[in-house]
Design an enzyme around this catalytic site. Structure first.
Site, short mmCIF file in Angstrom:
data_model
loop_
_atom_site.label_atom_id
_atom_site.label_comp_id
_atom_site.label_asym_id
_atom_site.label_seq_id
_atom_site.Cartn_x
_atom_site.Cartn_y
_atom_site.Cartn_z
N ASP A 267 0.89 -1.15 0.07
CA ASP A 267 0.25 -0.03 -0.03
C ASP A 267 0.78 1.34 -0.06
OD1 ASP A 267 -2.45 1.56 0.35
OD2 ASP A 267 -1.73 1.78 2.47
N ASP A 463 -1.76 -0.75 6.21
CA ASP A 463 -2.00 -0.07 7.37
C ASP A 463 -3.36 0.03 7.63
OD1 ASP A 463 -1.98 1.88 5.55
OD2 ASP A 463 -1.31 3.14 7.34
N ASP A 467 -7.19 -2.02 3.44
CA ASP A 467 -6.15 -3.02 3.12
C ASP A 467 -6.68 -4.28 3.64
OD1 ASP A 467 -4.37 -1.03 1.75
OD2 ASP A 467 -3.82 -0.81 3.88
#
Length: 575
Positions: A267, A463, A467
């Site tokens: 990410d 995080d 996600d």
């Protein structure tokens, strides 16, 4: 199985040895078996204690701040909401929020050594409002804090609990070993009985006595302790080593699987980047920043998320009192101070108010826009006074970590919900060629499935809540410790410091642990393959050699201890 074999042996060996009136032999065999058991229990307990001891809160009394002065109380009497003070070099006893920080050199700030939690050697700056974690130590300055989590609710207590759960879990290879052991024990008992029968038939006058000794010796030397210890001891030490480095591994399966990762998805926000807007560049017209106090005053009263970045950037500067601030939706703010109007916002706001922009400022702003940065203008009623660039900065270690992953022949991908221009700018800076912008949470999970369909062992690193679906789908899921609780809960690994460089380290620890397991299993099998035939008396027809039960007991003990000792070498692994 190992314990059952030992209990059977204690009786069988005594009977066999008494048949020859060898009381010393019987006593020695029992002694060696008991010593073996004690050594195994000691080494396993020591392995568990390594992490617990290193993370223990080594303090039993705290200074409670009251209206009548500070009082030293037992830590058990501390309650949530209580205010305490912690001196330099003393352990912070509970999780909390700083209410006051001070040091001789840094004024209203203190520095706390959080290396035992994050693995980072550099102390973290703590000011009023900063979070502090139990077990960390102020290395410079002193703090007062409000207790927020105590006892079993502290972060360090959760870490120890998670590590203990991981150390008790079984890796896929351990499940295979358990199946082998379930077959191994009956086979060994069968070989022992066959040895007894063979000696009775072909052993002559002392056949029964020698056969009974052979039976006992086979059972002694084939005690499957080494086989049973090969995997769990390595897993326990590997998980503990990860925790020491700030890598929380929730189960043994992810530790074993991490070494096989050949594709990793990152990410962007909060993983590659810091996840917080920061002023990266600022230019003042003709180098004159005399009006920056006005800019700071305006931004302090603004509710725009980017205003906080400007205030943080100028946190050590003074400001003035600005009144009559007017918000202009989608463009910025207008303020009146000392008979002059000032504007903070985008370029459109300046154009609509006929404000002149110098060529130099305009050139720099255009360059920053190409880098996918957000540009903020500051102007008076006639001229642009300054232009600032704000971006979510890339973490200091991200580029190096990504390069290291690529050197390990791991395909690195970046997926982000940000626009394509921002995704491209960040990807180019960190050296990622495979990236996608404007990706929805479902798209991330689908991309993981797409890679898995190609036979990839996929790791997902994120995080945020967005996600979590992809984390659940991935073969190995890794959460950043400063991210959302949902992401941390779903992931099988957590990087406490949110430092991307810990991921290559986690993969190396995985590889080292798996190699140690293979070494342990190899020597355990070799030991049994060589030892069992010798114990049965296979060499007797050739050279008259018979293995003494005492030697067999010593060899069995040594095999178990050697497996544990080999596992403990993981503690000293360095990146």
């Amino acid at each position: 199985n190992g314990k059952l074999t030992v209990d059977v042996l204690d009786g069988a060996s005594v009977v066999a040895c008494l048949c020859q009136r060898k009381f010393k032999t019987a006593a020695t065999v029992m002694f060696m078996l008991r010593i073996s058991g004690l050594l195994e229990e000691y080494t396993q307990a020591r392995t568990k204690a390594v992490l617990t001891d290193s993370l223990a809160i080594k303090t039993d009394r705290v200074w409670l701040v009251t209206d009548d002065g500070d009082v030293l109380i037992p830590i058990e009497d501390l309650r949530v909401g209580d205010k305490i003070r912690v001196q330099t070099g003393k352990v912070i006893p509970v999780d909390g929020v700083v209410t006051m920080a001070e040091s001789f050199m840094n004024g209203n700030a203190a520095y706390v050594d959080e290396s035992m939690i994050t693995g980072e050697p550099t102390p973290s700056e703590k000011i009023q409002g900063s979070n502090v974690i139990a077990g960390t130590i102020p290395s410079q300055g002193k703090i007062r804090m409000k207790a927020m989590q105590i006892g079993e609710n502290t972060a360090i207590a959760h870490i120890i609990k998670m590590v203990e759960q991981a150390q008790g879990s079984k890796a896929p290879v351990q499940k295979l070993v358990d199946k082998i052991a379930s077959v191994f024990v009956p086979i060994v008992i069968g070989i022992a009985l066959l040895s007894l029968i063979a000696w009775i038939i072909w052993g002559g006058e002392n056949g029964f006595t020698q056969g009974l000794l052979a039976l006992v010796t086979v059972l002694v030397i084939a005690c499957p302790c080494a086989l049973g210890l090969a995997t769990p001891t390595a897993i326990m030490v590997g998980v503990g080593k990860g925790a020491e480095e700030g890598i929380l591994i929730k189960d043994a399966e992810s530790l074993e699987l991490a070494k096989k990762i050949n594709a990793i998805i990152l990410d962007k926000t909060g993983t590659i980047t810091k996840g917080k807007p920061t002023v990266t560049d600022v230019i003042w017209a003709e180098g004159n920043d005399s009006s920056k106090q006005i800019l700071i005053a305006i931004e302090k009263q603004s509710e725009h998320p980017l205003a906080e970045a400007v205030v943080s950037f100028y946190k050590d500067e003074n400001s003035v009192n600005v009144n009559h601030i007017e918000s202009i939706t989608g463009k910025g703010v207008k303020a009146h101070y000392n008979g002059e109007y000032y504007f903070v916002g985008n370029k459109k706001l300046l154009f609509e108010n006929g404000i002149s922009i110098s060529e130099k400022l305009d050139h720099e702003a255009s360059k920053w826009l190409l880098e996918a940065k957000t540009v903020i203008w500051f102007a008076d009623s006639k001229n642009a006074l300054s232009v600032l660039a704000i971006a979510d900065e890339i973490k200091e270690t991200s580029i190096e970590a990504i390069q290291e992953l690529q050197k390990m022949n791991i395909e690195v991908y970046m997926l982000t919900g940000d626009n394509a221009n921002t995704a491209k700018a960040v990807a180019e800076k960190v050296g990622i060629t495979n990236f996608k912008g404007e990706v929805l949470p479902k798209d991330k999970a689908d991309f993981v499935k797409e890679l898995q369909a190609k036979g990839k062992i996929v790791a997902m690193v994120g995080d945020g809540i967005n996600d979590s679906t992809a984390l659940a789908q991935a073969n190995v899921s890794i959460a950043m410790g400063k991210g959302s609780d949902i992401a941390i809960d779903v992931a099988k690994m957590t990087i406490i410091s949110s430092d991307l460089s810990k991921i290559p380290l986690a993969i190396k620890i995985s590889a080292k642990t798996v190699n140690t397991i293979k070494q342990n299993l190899f020597w355990a099998f070799i030991y049994n393959i060589i030892g069992i035939p010798l114990a049965a008396g296979i060499l007797y027809p050739i050279n008259g050699f018979l293995l003494n039960p005492m030697i067999a007991g010593a060899a069995m003990a040594l095999s178990s201890v050697s497996v544990v000792a080999n596992s403990l070498r993981l503690k000293y692994f360095k990146n």
